[in-house]
Design a protein around this motif. Sequence first.
Motif, PDB file in Angstrom:
ATOM      1  N   UNK A  92       0.798  -1.226   0.000  1.00  0.00           N
ATOM      2  CA  UNK A  92       0.000   0.000   0.000  1.00  0.00           C
ATOM      3  C   UNK A  92       0.833   1.280   0.000  1.00  0.00           C
ATOM      4  N   UNK A  93       2.119   1.197   0.382  1.00  0.00           N
ATOM      5  CA  UNK A  93       2.860   2.432   0.627  1.00  0.00           C
ATOM      6  C   UNK A  93       4.145   2.611  -0.175  1.00  0.00           C
ATOM      7  N   UNK A  94       4.607   1.562  -0.851  1.00  0.00           N
ATOM      8  CA  UNK A  94       5.882   1.658  -1.554  1.00  0.00           C
ATOM      9  C   UNK A  94       5.694   1.642  -3.068  1.00  0.00           C
ATOM     10  N   UNK A  95       6.698   2.172  -3.761  1.00  0.00           N
ATOM     11  CA  UNK A  95       6.715   2.174  -5.222  1.00  0.00           C
ATOM     12  C   UNK A  95       7.494   0.986  -5.781  1.00  0.00           C
ATOM     13  N   UNK A  96       8.499   0.531  -5.014  1.00  0.00           N
ATOM     14  CA  UNK A  96       9.356  -0.578  -5.429  1.00  0.00           C
ATOM     15  C   UNK A  96       9.596  -1.509  -4.242  1.00  0.00           C
ATOM     16  N   UNK A  97       9.821  -2.790  -4.561  1.00  0.00           N
ATOM     17  CA  UNK A  97      10.299  -3.762  -3.576  1.00  0.00           C
ATOM     18  C   UNK A  97      11.456  -4.523  -4.214  1.00  0.00           C
ATOM     19  N   UNK A  98      12.607  -4.546  -3.528  1.00  0.00           N
ATOM     20  CA  UNK A  98      13.808  -5.165  -4.092  1.00  0.00           C
ATOM     21  C   UNK A  98      14.069  -6.574  -3.579  1.00  0.00           C
ATOM     22  N   UNK A  99      13.401  -6.979  -2.524  1.00  0.00           N
ATOM     23  CA  UNK A  99      13.835  -8.153  -1.765  1.00  0.00           C
ATOM     24  C   UNK A  99      12.877  -9.340  -1.859  1.00  0.00           C
ATOM     25  N   UNK A 100      12.263  -9.534  -3.003  1.00  0.00           N
ATOM     26  CA  UNK A 100      11.340 -10.647  -3.214  1.00  0.00           C
ATOM     27  C   UNK A 100      12.125 -11.963  -3.267  1.00  0.00           C
TER      28      UNK A 100
END
Length: 231
Positions: A92-100
């Motif tokens: 809900x709050x981030x544009x990117x996630x690097x740690x999938x």
Amino acid sequence: MSAINTRLEAVNQQIQHAIKKYHRDADSVSLLAVSKTRPAEEIALAVTAGQHRFGESYIQEALIKIDQLKALQIEWHFIGRIQGNKTRSIAENFDWVHSIDSVKQIKRLNEQRPKALPPLNICLQIKIDDEESKAGLSPEQAKCIIDEMAHYPRLLLRGFMTLPAPAENLEEQRQPFKTLRLLRDQLATEAMPLETLSMGMSDDLEAAIAEGSTLVRIGTAIFGPRNYPAK
């Protein structure tokens, strides 16, 4: 000029030096300022100096800063370990996630990403070496996820991230980054170019850029030493 402004300028010069040295395009590498443990006031100073991408690792701390700085133009990246009970806040709050590093995370983030927001940009964390403490997907697991991405329309797979073990010299530092770049080249398609390689920090920035990094994650060199809260 603030100390953050001065250090930020020095880091950008270092990036540009490496870009020229390894014959990369001038705008081919972006800087992600790692702002975990740093107060909102310091992030605001960096924004004033022209930095707009920031990486956070601790969700509760990050949510406070995101709210405090909502009037500023900031692209928020989550770069920490993903806890199962925190995926909604990330979605809900981030544009990117690097740690999938699991299919379960992908399913939860896809389900929880609000339809009013654009798809969440994600990078798969790839485990290049054999460090037991490091999270990450194997190349085989990454390929399976890529093949299934059509099932997750609220996510946009942008590329790979890695956290290699420390190395003694530049040539040793380059090897895991080269491995990740070659894996990207092998798995990329016209429909899914995997154009992002999130790799390189303060100590191995040059090696990462030499091997094709498009996003370097720099914290201490910008904000100074961190004071981690006592456990």
